[in-house]
Design a protein around this motif. Structure first.
Motif, PDB file in Angstrom:
ATOM      1  N   PRO A  90       0.826  -1.206   0.000  1.00 46.81           N
ATOM      2  CA  PRO A  90       0.000   0.000   0.000  1.00 46.81           C
ATOM      3  C   PRO A  90       0.867   1.266   0.000  1.00 46.81           C
ATOM      4  CG  PRO A  90      -0.905  -1.604   1.519  1.00 46.81           C
ATOM      5  CD  PRO A  90       0.414  -2.151   1.047  1.00 46.81           C
ATOM      6  N   LEU A  91       0.559   2.179  -0.897  1.00 41.90           N
ATOM      7  CA  LEU A  91       1.385   3.366  -1.096  1.00 41.90           C
ATOM      8  C   LEU A  91       1.377   4.256   0.139  1.00 41.90           C
ATOM      9  CD1 LEU A  91       3.068   4.907  -3.251  1.00 41.90           C
ATOM     10  CD2 LEU A  91       0.946   6.054  -3.916  1.00 41.90           C
ATOM     11  N   ALA A  92       2.566   4.605   0.624  1.00 46.03           N
ATOM     12  CA  ALA A  92       2.688   5.438   1.815  1.00 46.03           C
ATOM     13  C   ALA A  92       3.271   6.819   1.521  1.00 46.03           C
ATOM     14  CB  ALA A  92       3.567   4.737   2.852  1.00 46.03           C
ATOM     15  N   LEU A  93       4.192   6.893   0.565  1.00 41.01           N
ATOM     16  CA  LEU A  93       4.885   8.154   0.272  1.00 41.01           C
ATOM     17  C   LEU A  93       5.172   8.245  -1.210  1.00 41.01           C
ATOM     18  CD1 LEU A  93       6.713  10.688   0.816  1.00 41.01           C
ATOM     19  CD2 LEU A  93       8.566   9.079   1.296  1.00 41.01           C
ATOM     20  N   VAL A  94       4.937   9.431  -1.767  1.00 46.99           N
ATOM     21  CA  VAL A  94       5.308   9.727  -3.150  1.00 46.99           C
ATOM     22  C   VAL A  94       6.200  10.967  -3.141  1.00 46.99           C
ATOM     23  CG1 VAL A  94       4.496  10.352  -5.450  1.00 46.99           C
ATOM     24  CG2 VAL A  94       3.167   8.757  -4.048  1.00 46.99           C
ATOM     25  N   VAL A  95       7.310  10.884  -3.848  1.00 44.22           N
ATOM     26  CA  VAL A  95       8.217  12.028  -3.998  1.00 44.22           C
ATOM     27  C   VAL A  95       8.263  12.411  -5.466  1.00 44.22           C
ATOM     28  CG1 VAL A  95      10.578  12.870  -3.763  1.00 44.22           C
ATOM     29  CG2 VAL A  95       9.623  11.325  -2.031  1.00 44.22           C
ATOM     30  N   HIS A  96       7.939  13.669  -5.766  1.00 47.10           N
ATOM     31  CA  HIS A  96       8.102  14.178  -7.131  1.00 47.10           C
ATOM     32  C   HIS A  96       9.429  14.932  -7.172  1.00 47.10           C
ATOM     33  CE1 HIS A  96       7.694  16.988 -10.545  1.00 47.10           C
ATOM     34  NE2 HIS A  96       7.156  15.925 -11.111  1.00 47.10           N
ATOM     35  N   ASN A  97      10.408  14.330  -7.831  1.00 42.68           N
ATOM     36  CA  ASN A  97      11.767  14.873  -7.878  1.00 42.68           C
ATOM     37  C   ASN A  97      12.206  15.148  -9.319  1.00 42.68           C
ATOM     38  OD1 ASN A  97      14.471  15.331  -6.516  1.00 42.68           O
ATOM     39  ND2 ASN A  97      15.040  13.637  -7.863  1.00 42.68           N
ATOM     40  N   ALA A  98      11.253  15.122 -10.248  1.00 40.00           N
ATOM     41  CA  ALA A  98      11.594  15.207 -11.669  1.00 40.00           C
ATOM     42  C   ALA A  98      11.747  16.653 -12.129  1.00 40.00           C
ATOM     43  CB  ALA A  98      10.519  14.516 -12.499  1.00 40.00           C
ATOM     44  N   GLY A  99      12.617  16.851 -13.119  1.00 38.39           N
ATOM     45  CA  GLY A  99      12.750  18.161 -13.740  1.00 38.39           C
ATOM     46  C   GLY A  99      14.187  18.614 -13.841  1.00 38.39           C
ATOM     47  N   SER A 100      14.476  19.334 -14.909  1.00 31.68           N
ATOM     48  CA  SER A 100      15.840  19.816 -15.153  1.00 31.68           C
ATOM     49  C   SER A 100      15.897  21.332 -15.064  1.00 31.68           C
ATOM     50  CB  SER A 100      16.309  19.351 -16.537  1.00 31.68           C
ATOM     51  OG  SER A 100      15.434  19.846 -17.541  1.00 31.68           O
ATOM     52  N   ASN A 101      17.077  21.881 -15.300  1.00 34.20           N
ATOM     53  CA  ASN A 101      17.293  23.328 -15.241  1.00 34.20           C
ATOM     54  C   ASN A 101      18.305  23.693 -16.315  1.00 34.20           C
ATOM     55  OD1 ASN A 101      17.622  25.998 -14.600  1.00 34.20           O
ATOM     56  ND2 ASN A 101      18.652  25.642 -12.646  1.00 34.20           N
ATOM     57  N   ARG A 102      17.883  24.512 -17.270  1.00 33.43           N
ATOM     58  CA  ARG A 102      18.747  24.886 -18.377  1.00 33.43           C
ATOM     59  C   ARG A 102      18.806  26.404 -18.486  1.00 33.43           C
ATOM     60  NH1 ARG A 102      15.428  20.856 -19.553  1.00 33.43           N
ATOM     61  NH2 ARG A 102      13.932  22.096 -20.740  1.00 33.43           N
ATOM     62  N   PRO A 103      19.681  27.065 -17.712  1.00 28.07           N
ATOM     63  CA  PRO A 103      19.736  28.530 -17.733  1.00 28.07           C
ATOM     64  C   PRO A 103      20.179  29.076 -19.084  1.00 28.07           C
ATOM     65  CG  PRO A 103      21.578  27.616 -16.472  1.00 28.07           C
ATOM     66  CD  PRO A 103      20.661  26.473 -16.780  1.00 28.07           C
ATOM     67  N   ALA A 104      19.627  30.232 -19.431  1.00 22.94           N
ATOM     68  CA  ALA A 104      19.959  30.873 -20.707  1.00 22.94           C
ATOM     69  C   ALA A 104      19.477  32.320 -20.673  1.00 22.94           C
ATOM     70  CB  ALA A 104      19.299  30.130 -21.866  1.00 22.94           C
ATOM     71  N   ILE A 145       5.633  14.572  -1.308  1.00 20.42           N
ATOM     72  CA  ILE A 145       6.690  15.571  -1.162  1.00 20.42           C
ATOM     73  C   ILE A 145       7.213  15.969  -2.536  1.00 20.42           C
ATOM     74  CG2 ILE A 145       8.945  16.076  -0.158  1.00 20.42           C
ATOM     75  CD1 ILE A 145       8.391  13.970   1.974  1.00 20.42           C
ATOM     76  N   PHE A 146       7.355  17.281  -2.735  1.00 21.21           N
ATOM     77  CA  PHE A 146       7.894  17.825  -3.974  1.00 21.21           C
ATOM     78  C   PHE A 146       9.309  18.360  -3.726  1.00 21.21           C
ATOM     79  CE2 PHE A 146       3.324  18.222  -4.277  1.00 21.21           C
ATOM     80  CZ  PHE A 146       3.030  17.926  -5.603  1.00 21.21           C
ATOM     81  N   THR A 147      10.220  18.078  -4.646  1.00 18.68           N
ATOM     82  CA  THR A 147      11.535  18.704  -4.603  1.00 18.68           C
ATOM     83  C   THR A 147      11.434  20.067  -5.273  1.00 18.68           C
ATOM     84  OG1 THR A 147      12.719  16.589  -4.665  1.00 18.68           O
ATOM     85  CG2 THR A 147      13.940  18.551  -5.353  1.00 18.68           C
ATOM     86  N   GLY A 148      11.606  21.113  -4.494  1.00 19.20           N
ATOM     87  CA  GLY A 148      11.511  22.474  -4.994  1.00 19.20           C
ATOM     88  C   GLY A 148      12.869  23.126  -5.115  1.00 19.20           C
ATOM     89  N   ALA A 149      12.862  24.439  -5.240  1.00 20.52           N
ATOM     90  CA  ALA A 149      14.106  25.189  -5.401  1.00 20.52           C
ATOM     91  C   ALA A 149      13.865  26.627  -4.995  1.00 20.52           C
ATOM     92  CB  ALA A 149      14.586  25.129  -6.850  1.00 20.52           C
ATOM     93  N   SER A 150      14.962  27.342  -4.715  1.00 17.68           N
ATOM     94  CA  SER A 150      14.833  28.758  -4.376  1.00 17.68           C
ATOM     95  C   SER A 150      14.284  29.550  -5.547  1.00 17.68           C
ATOM     96  CB  SER A 150      16.181  29.321  -3.925  1.00 17.68           C
ATOM     97  OG  SER A 150      17.208  28.990  -4.841  1.00 17.68           O
ATOM     98  N   GLY A 151      14.368  28.976  -6.779  1.00 20.51           N
ATOM     99  CA  GLY A 151      13.754  29.624  -7.925  1.00 20.51           C
ATOM    100  C   GLY A 151      12.254  29.770  -7.786  1.00 20.51           C
ATOM    101  N   SER A 152      11.627  28.969  -6.924  1.00 21.08           N
ATOM    102  CA  SER A 152      10.185  29.100  -6.701  1.00 21.08           C
ATOM    103  C   SER A 152       9.847  30.358  -5.911  1.00 21.08           C
ATOM    104  CB  SER A 152       9.661  27.873  -5.950  1.00 21.08           C
ATOM    105  OG  SER A 152      10.168  27.830  -4.620  1.00 21.08           O
ATOM    106  N   LEU A 153      10.855  30.945  -5.253  1.00 23.88           N
ATOM    107  CA  LEU A 153      10.660  32.127  -4.425  1.00 23.88           C
ATOM    108  C   LEU A 153      11.113  33.413  -5.102  1.00 23.88           C
ATOM    109  CD1 LEU A 153      12.110  30.651  -1.097  1.00 23.88           C
ATOM    110  CD2 LEU A 153       9.740  30.598  -1.872  1.00 23.88           C
TER     111      LEU A 153
END
Length: 251
Positions: A90-104, A145-153
């Motif tokens: 039975p599912l207890a925890l989901v972590v969304h950790n996907a996504g890249s960062n390509r500055p330009a 739980i989501f993996t975020g970044a200071s870019g969200s702020l």
């Protein structure tokens, strides 16, 4: 009389980590931490060779680790990820950790790059949440739980697509937390404020670790410990947003 500290409950259910690539990456570190703690773990990612190599390296821990390949920004894939974890336990925890960062430079960012960031961070988080939340509610609760970044702020120069996508992801997490917290689902958003000492960043900037000095980058296992703590918090004192940064990072 002093109160006895609240102890984490024993591992119950499975853990799904979406966005796992190289072994020296945050997704793999989160998977390793929970498998070492006794949770069966399912790791999901788009890069089949990296995912398979990481899976092989994570064998032999206290709890089993399995893998499923797919893209979280595709709703059918997000559903497959959740089903794979639910099939283990039975599912207890989901972590969304996907996504890249390509500055330009902003004026050189094509629309497809801007949309690609949004799909990875915001749309992928949306699909994973929509797939996972009914399952978590049905079992009586759990964590997302989501993996975020200071870019969200704050949006720094050269990071417009990433900042816009992360701000959307953070708002998504806040909205979900307010709706599903009363249904015993703990939603957390981890603001990673600094460079992560992992394969992705050090491949592009190998000199960065020496430049930052001892403990000047976020250690992937130390970050993973924070996810472990979030999942095991007593519900009378849940954290929605947790920011992590090296001791020497300016903010």
């Amino acid at each position: 009389m002093a109160r006895k500290p609240l102890e984490p409950t024993p591992p119950q259910g499975s853990v799904l980590v979406v966005g796992v690539g190289a072994l020296e990456g945050l997704g793999a570190a989160i998977a390793r931490r929970f498998a070492e703690g006794g949770y069966p773990v399912v790791i999901a990612g788009r890069n089949a060779p990296k995912l398979e190599a990481t899976l092989a390296a994570l064998q032999g821990l206290i709890a089993p680790v399995t893998a499923v390949i797919g893209d979280a920004s595709i709703p059918e894939d997000a559903q497959r990820f959740v089903a794979a974890a639910q099939a283990v336990a039975p599912l207890a925890l989901v972590v969304h950790n996907a996504g890249s960062n390509r500055p330009a430079p902003f004026l050189k960012v094509p629309a497809e790059t801007f949309e690609g960031h949004w799909r990875e961070h915001a749309l992928g988080g949306f699909h994973v949440a929509q797939a996972a939340l009914p399952v978590l509610v049905a079992r009586g609760g759990g964590s997302l739980i989501f993996t975020g970044a200071s870019g969200s702020l704050r949006g720094k120069a050269m990071f417009a697509p990433f900042a816009a996508a992360k701000a959307a992801q953070r708002a998504l997490a806040q909205s979900i937390a307010r709706e599903f917290g009363p249904q015993n689902v703990h939603v957390g958003y981890v603001v990673v404020d600094g460079g992560i000492e992992g394969e992705r960043l050090l491949t592009f900037r190998p000199q960065l670790k020496d430049e930052r000095g001892p403990d000047g980058m976020l250690n992937i296992d130390a970050i993973a410990d924070a996810y472990w703590t979030l999942h095991h918090q007593h519900r009378s004192a849940w954290t929605l947003e947790l920011d992590l940064r090296p001791w020497s990072e300016t903010f």
